[in-house]
Design a protein around this motif. Structure first.
Motif, short mmCIF file in Angstrom:
data_model
loop_
_atom_site.label_atom_id
_atom_site.label_comp_id
_atom_site.label_asym_id
_atom_site.label_seq_id
_atom_site.Cartn_x
_atom_site.Cartn_y
_atom_site.Cartn_z
N LYS A 7 -14.95 -33.48 5.98
CA LYS A 7 -15.78 -33.62 4.57
C LYS A 7 -15.05 -34.58 3.58
CE LYS A 7 -18.65 -29.88 5.26
NZ LYS A 7 -19.21 -28.64 4.59
N PHE A 8 -14.84 -35.94 3.85
CA PHE A 8 -13.91 -36.67 3.07
C PHE A 8 -14.52 -37.03 1.55
CE2 PHE A 8 -13.33 -38.26 7.34
CZ PHE A 8 -11.99 -37.65 7.72
N LEU B 7 2.61 -35.76 -6.68
CA LEU B 7 2.85 -36.88 -5.42
C LEU B 7 1.90 -36.51 -4.45
CD1 LEU B 7 6.71 -37.73 -5.88
CD2 LEU B 7 4.69 -38.78 -6.79
N ASP B 8 2.09 -35.30 -3.91
CA ASP B 8 1.25 -34.88 -2.65
C ASP B 8 -0.09 -35.21 -2.88
OD1 ASP B 8 1.61 -33.82 0.07
OD2 ASP B 8 0.38 -32.17 -0.75
N ALA B 9 -0.71 -34.78 -4.06
CA ALA B 9 -2.06 -34.87 -4.39
C ALA B 9 -2.42 -36.42 -4.48
CB ALA B 9 -2.41 -34.15 -5.86
N LYS C 6 -5.23 -41.02 -1.70
CA LYS C 6 -5.28 -42.11 -1.22
C LYS C 6 -6.02 -41.92 0.05
CE LYS C 6 -1.72 -44.42 -3.86
NZ LYS C 6 -0.61 -45.51 -3.78
N GLU C 7 -5.58 -40.98 0.82
CA GLU C 7 -5.77 -40.81 2.32
C GLU C 7 -7.70 -40.64 2.31
OE1 GLU C 7 -3.85 -37.39 4.11
OE2 GLU C 7 -2.26 -38.39 3.89
N CYS C 8 -8.01 -39.81 1.30
CA CYS C 8 -9.35 -39.58 1.24
C CYS C 8 -10.26 -40.90 0.90
CB CYS C 8 -9.60 -38.48 0.20
SG CYS C 8 -9.18 -36.85 0.51
N PHE D 256 -4.96 -50.84 0.06
CA PHE D 256 -6.43 -50.47 0.75
C PHE D 256 -7.23 -49.61 -0.04
CE2 PHE D 256 -3.67 -50.95 4.49
CZ PHE D 256 -4.52 -51.88 5.23
N CYS D 257 -7.69 -50.19 -1.28
CA CYS D 257 -8.39 -49.63 -2.52
C CYS D 257 -8.92 -50.65 -3.26
CB CYS D 257 -7.23 -48.97 -3.24
SG CYS D 257 -6.08 -49.55 -3.97
#
Length: 470
Positions: A97-98, A116-118, A123-125, A344-345
Motif C-alpha cells: 500500500k505505497f 536518514l532511514d525514514a 524515496k522508495e515510496c 527519480f522524483c
C-alpha cells in the motif's frame, strides 16, 4: 474509580512488563512479546510506545493488519510520536500500500527531518507511487484496438522503426494525431530505456565522428523538423543530445516529445532533463493541457513518470560537460556526486539537482541570487574551478533565450545553446545547435531562423490565468 496510588502502581508495573516484552522481542520471541505488550497496554493504555512496540512485533510475524491498527492507536495517543507513523508506514509498505505508506513517511520526515532511514523509505515510496501511477495510466489503452479506419503511422510488432518515425513525423507535420496505443508503446519503451541510465551519462565519440547538441525546443515542432532538415535525421552515424525543455510554451509539445522519444527508442539520441520536464511547470505552461486535449488524462501521469527518469547531465569524451541549467552553490562538486543523485522524483527546490536544472551564468565573478528565484547565478571563476577539479574543458548549457541562438561566456569555457528560434513567436531570436567532432571536440555552432507553423499560438494550452499576462 481507581485511586492515584493504584494508577501510579499500574504505570510502574506496565513499564516493568514493557521491559520484559522488549527482551522477548530482542530474542525474536515475537508472540511472547505481543502478549507482554498487551499486558502493559491493559495496565496503561495511554502510552504510545506500548502500542508502537506491539505494532512492530506484529510486523515481524507478518500480521500487518494488526500492526496498522496498533500503530494507528499509537498515533491517536500521541500525534507527534514519529515511531507510530514509521511503524504504520512499514506495515503499509509490506502490504504494497505505497500511497498510504508515502503519507506516513512524509509525516515522519516532517517530525524528524534528519531521520536518514525514514528519508530512504520515503524515496522508495515515492518511486513506487510514481511507478504505480504510471502502470495505472497505461493499463486502460493496452486493451484499445486500432480502428480499421485509422490511416496514421503504425508500429508493427515490438520495435519502433525509422519508417514508422518518418510516417509519424509527416503525420504530425500535417496536424494528424498518433493513435493512443502507439503513443503508449513509445512512452513505455522510452521509460524502460531511461530508467536503466545513470544520472550522469558518459558519451564516447570515436575519432573522426561527430555529435550534435541542441538546446531548448519548447514545443516548436516545425523548428525541430528544420533542425533535422539542416543537420540530418538522428542515426547511429548522426547522434544528437537534446538538452532539456522539450515541452511547454510552444503548442506542439506533444509532437516534439513523441518524436524525440521515438528516436530514443531507436537509440541515436540522448535526452537531458530540463526544468520544464516537471509537473509544476507542465501544469502552468501548457504541456499538461495539451496532453489532455490531444490524448487523454491518463497520459499526463505517464509523461510525468518518464520525465523523472531523464538523466541530469552528460559528459562527452571526458572533456565536455553538458547540463540544462548550470553549476552549483558550493565548490568541490565532483562528477561522482552528480552520478550519485537519486533523480527519480520531481525536482526539489534546492540542492545539486535543482541547481543543475535551474542555474544561470553571470558575467561577474563569484555567485549571486538567481533572477529566476530558483537556483543561483555563477561566475567564470566558478566555471573554471569546476572544470579544473573534474579535468574537463568546457561547459555547455541551455535554459536561456539568446539573440543569436547561442552565447560564449566565461573566457570561452561556457557556451549557452538555445534551439527555439523566434521564441514564443515574439522574441525574434535565432536558434542554434553545436556540432562537435572527435578527437578535438572544437564546437562548431550552426544558427538558423524560425520557419512557419500552423496558426496555433504559443501557450494555447497554458493555464488560463497565465495567458491573461502573456
Amino acid at each position: 474509580m481507581p485511586s492515584m496510588e493504584t494508577e501510579n502502581s499500574n504505570v510502574l508495573r506496565a513499564e516493568e512488563i514493557k521491559l520484559l516484552a522488549n527482551e522477548a522481542f530482542k530474542a525474536h520471541k515475537y508472540s511472547q512479546a505481543i502478549d507482554l505488550y498487551t499486558q502493559a497496554i491493559e495496565l496503561h493504555s495511554e502510552n504510545a510506545v506500548y502500542w508502537a512496540n506491539r505494532a512492530i512485533a506484529h510486523t515481524r510475524l507478518e500480521e500487518y493488519g494488526s500492526a496498522i491498527q496498533d500503530a494507528s492507536r499509537a498515533i491517536e495517543v500521541d500525534p507527534k510520536y514519529s515511531k507510530g507513523y514509521y511503524r504504520r508506514g512499514a506495515a503499509h509498505l509490506a502490504m504494497g500500500k505505497f500511497k498510504e505508506a508515502l503519507k506516513d513517511f512524509q509525516q515522519v520526515k516532517k517530525i524528524c527531518p534528519n531521520d536518514l532511514d525514514a528519508t530512504k523509505k520515503l524515496k522508495e515510496c515515492e518511486k513506487a507511487v510514481m511507478k504505480l501511477k504510471f502502470e495505472e495510466a497505461i493499463a486502460v489503452p493496452e486493451s484499445e484496438k486500432v480502428e480499421p479506419q485509422y490511416d496514421g503511422a503504425r508500429i508493427e510488432g515490438d520495435f519502433v522503426t525509422l519508417n514508422f518515425v518518418k510516417k509519424m513525423m509527416d503525420d504530425f507535420r500535417n496536424q494528424k494525431f498518433l493513435h493512443k496505443r502507439y503513443a503508449f508503446q513509445i512512452v513505455l519503451q522510452t521509460r524502460e530505456m531511461l530508467c536503466a541510465l545513470p544520472s550522469l551519462v558518459d558519451i564516447n565519440i570515436p575519432d573522426g565522428k561527430h555529435f550534435t547538441v541542441c538546446g531548448d525546443v519548447h514545443g516548436q515542432y516545425y523548428d525541430l523538423l528544420n533542425i533535422f532538415e539542416l543537420n540530418g535525421l538522428p542515426s547511429e552515424d548522426n547522434p544528437y543530445l537534446f538538452n532539456g525543455d522539450f515541452v511547454d510554451r510552444g503548442s506542439f509539445s506533444l509532437e516534439v516529445i513523441l518524436t524525440l522519444f521515438a528516436f530514443k527508442c531507436m537509440s541515436p539520441i540522448y535526452l537531458s532533463r530540463g526544468n520544464h520536464e516537471s509537473k509544476s511547470m507542465n501544469k502552468i505552461y501548457g504541456f499538461e493541457g495539451e496532453v489532455r486535449s490531444k490524448l487523454s488524462d491518463t497520459f499526463v501521469e505517464a509523461f510525468a513518470e518518464v520525465f523523472c527518469c531523464l538523466p541530469l547531465a552528460h559528459v562527452i569524451n571526458e572533456k565536455v560537460f553538458i547540463v540544462h541549467g548550470g553549476l552549483f552553490s558550493v565548490d568541490g562538486v565532483k562528477l561522482s556526486d552528480i552520478r550519485a543523485i537519486d533523480r527519480f522524483c520531481e525536482p526539489p527546490e534546492e540542492g545539486l539537482m535543482c541547481e543543475l536544472l535551474w542555474s544561470d551564468p553571470q558575467p561577474q565573478p563569484g555567485r549571486g541570487p538567481s533572477k529566476r528565484g530558483v537556483g543561483l547565478s555563477f561566475g567564470g571563476d566558478v566555471t573554471k574551478r569546476f572544470l579544473q577539479e573534474n579535468k574537463l574543458d568546457l561547459v555547455v548549457r541551455s535554459h536561456e533565450v539568446k539573440d543569436e541562438g547561442y552565447e560564449i561566456e566565461h573566457d570561452g569555457k561556457l557556451i549557452t545553446v538555445f534551439s527555439a528560434p523566434n521564441y514564443c513567436d515574439q522574441m525574434g531570436n535565432k536558434g542554434a545547435f553545436i556540432r562537435f567532432e572527435a578527437p578535438n571536440l572544437k564546437p562548431n555552432i550552426v544558427t538558423f531562423s524560425a520557419v512557419p507553423h500552423p496558426d496555433v499560438k504559443p501557450m494555447a494550452y497554458a493555464n488560463n490565468f497565465l495567458r491573461m499576462f502573456s
